[in-house]
Design an enzyme around this catalytic site. Structure first.
Site, mmCIF file in Angstrom:
data_model
loop_
_atom_site.group_PDB
_atom_site.id
_atom_site.type_symbol
_atom_site.label_atom_id
_atom_site.label_comp_id
_atom_site.label_asym_id
_atom_site.label_seq_id
_atom_site.Cartn_x
_atom_site.Cartn_y
_atom_site.Cartn_z
ATOM 1 C CG HIS A 26 -0.530 0.362 2.400
ATOM 2 N ND1 HIS A 26 -0.449 1.417 3.028
ATOM 3 C CD2 HIS A 26 -0.219 -0.624 3.539
ATOM 4 C CE1 HIS A 26 0.076 1.370 4.237
ATOM 5 N NE2 HIS A 26 0.237 0.394 4.542
ATOM 6 C CG ASP A 38 2.395 1.576 8.033
ATOM 7 O OD1 ASP A 38 2.174 0.861 7.110
ATOM 8 O OD2 ASP A 38 1.540 1.898 8.924
ATOM 9 C CD GLU A 87 -3.260 -0.686 5.492
ATOM 10 O OE1 GLU A 87 -3.133 -1.461 6.194
ATOM 11 O OE2 GLU A 87 -2.884 0.580 5.990
ATOM 12 C CD GLU A 88 -2.065 3.202 7.284
ATOM 13 O OE1 GLU A 88 -2.834 2.841 8.108
ATOM 14 O OE2 GLU A 88 -0.767 2.865 7.106
ATOM 15 C CG ASP A 147 1.537 -2.973 5.505
ATOM 16 O OD1 ASP A 147 2.109 -2.143 5.674
ATOM 17 O OD2 ASP A 147 0.250 -2.817 5.798
#
Length: 339
Positions: free
Chosen positions: A152, A171, A205-206, A231
């Protein structure tokens, strides 16, 4: 897909396999600030698993070492470092603002520049500003079957998503450049996959696995062989190990990853559970598609810098990261049956 204000109304949030709740934007942001995992299922509806006999065949042993080994010497730390240096200069890559839109456009241009000519790179639009990106290498005799390698691209500051600094180096900038380097090396090689190979960089994604959910929904009914998701790949623990996520993943796919790690890295594997909807692989497993997640270490919360300004380039171990490029390359060659 038409763009709209995805935060204008309440969203249907799934907090566990059995718990769903309609929530407004502030309530969703509170989940994010507490690091609580969730899926936003507003736009995808109920998902039923695909029966096992509809899944394409999947390898259980390594038979392509002669094809994989020459690729490993082509893997570079320099290119992932260069890309990630630039990718982390955006204030944040929040999926629902202009930073997310601009960072996605920059990433798409970068992918086009780095990948070989045989790669088709396209944007996948969502109902929010940031687009996902798909890079496809066409297969030969089994081109209707697809092997997905994913990460992501968005980042978030959990205390101030829209304006807060979120370099997102680990991340998931680390996963982003991991699969980009795998794309570069594989696409520039002489190998041709029998199955088509797609590299996915998911938006949102978050925000509850938004981008991968949209794509998995569109791919429903297609012959997706498996998704290998990255990830976070740049923050090893002591001792270093590849964490193998054992929940919401496929056992056969995870076992093949263990064999690939042993064959093409010097790291051990350690199994651990990640929790409900911990990353985009969950969008695929919810649709009955095999998925695996080789994590950067053996602890789900091993990097406490994420979702903050501290998730910076200086924390990324590129020597560790490129071992995950090896894992990606091994998986691509084996599962796509590249020759």
């Amino acid at each position: 897909m038409p763009r709209s204000n995805i935060s204008a109304g309440n969203r249907l949030i799934q907090l566990s396999e059995t718990q769903t709740k309609w929530m407004n934007e502030s309530q969703i942001l509170e989940l994010i600030s507490r690091q609580q995992r969730f899926r936003d299922i507003t736009d995808i509806g109920p998902q039923a698993s695909v029966a096992p006999n509809t899944q394409p065949a999947f390898p259980t042993t390594l038979t392509h070492q002669a094809q994989v080994q020459p690729l490993l010497s082509q893997v570079s730390e320099a290119i992932p470092r260069s890309v990630l240096t630039n990718f982390t200069t955006f204030t944040n890559r929040y999926y629902n603002n202009n930073n997310g839109k601009k960072s996605s456009a920059w990433l798409q241009d970068t992918i086009k520049t780095i990948a070989a000519a045989r790669v088709n790179v396209t944007a996948f639009a969502h109902r929010f500003p940031q687009s996902s990106i798909i890079a496809r290498i066409e297969g030969t005799s089994l081109n209707n079957e697809v092997v997905v390698i994913s990460a992501h691209q968005d980042s978030i500051n959990s205390n101030s998503p829209d304006t807060g600094r979120a370099p997102g180096a680990d991340d998931d900038g680390s996963g982003t450049v991991t699969i980009l380097e795998a794309l570069r090396v594989f696409s520039q090689s002489s190998l041709t996959p029998k199955r088509s190979v797609e590299f996915h960089w998911y938006a949102g994604e978050e925000g509850g696995l938004l981008g991968s959910a949209d794509i998995a929904k569109q791919y429903k009914g297609r012959a997706v062989v498996a998704d290998l998701h990255f990830d976070m790949t740049g923050f090893p623990a002591t001792p270093p190990a590849v964490g193998i996520v054992t929940d919401y993943t496929d056992n056969d796919t995870s076992e093949l990853v263990r064999k690939i790690v042993k064959a093409y890295t010097d790291l051990p594997t350690v199994d651990f559970t990640c929790g409900y909807a911990c990353s985009d692989h969950a969008s695929w497993t919810a649709n009955g598609v095999r998925a695996a997640l080789p994590f950067e270490n053996q602890y789900v919360d091993g990097n406490d810098n994420i979702h903050s300004p501290r998730d910076s380039l200086s924390t990324v171990d590129f020597g560790h990261l490129v071992k995950y490029v090896n894992i990606a390359l091994g998986f691509i060659v084996e599962v796509s049956d590249a020759q």
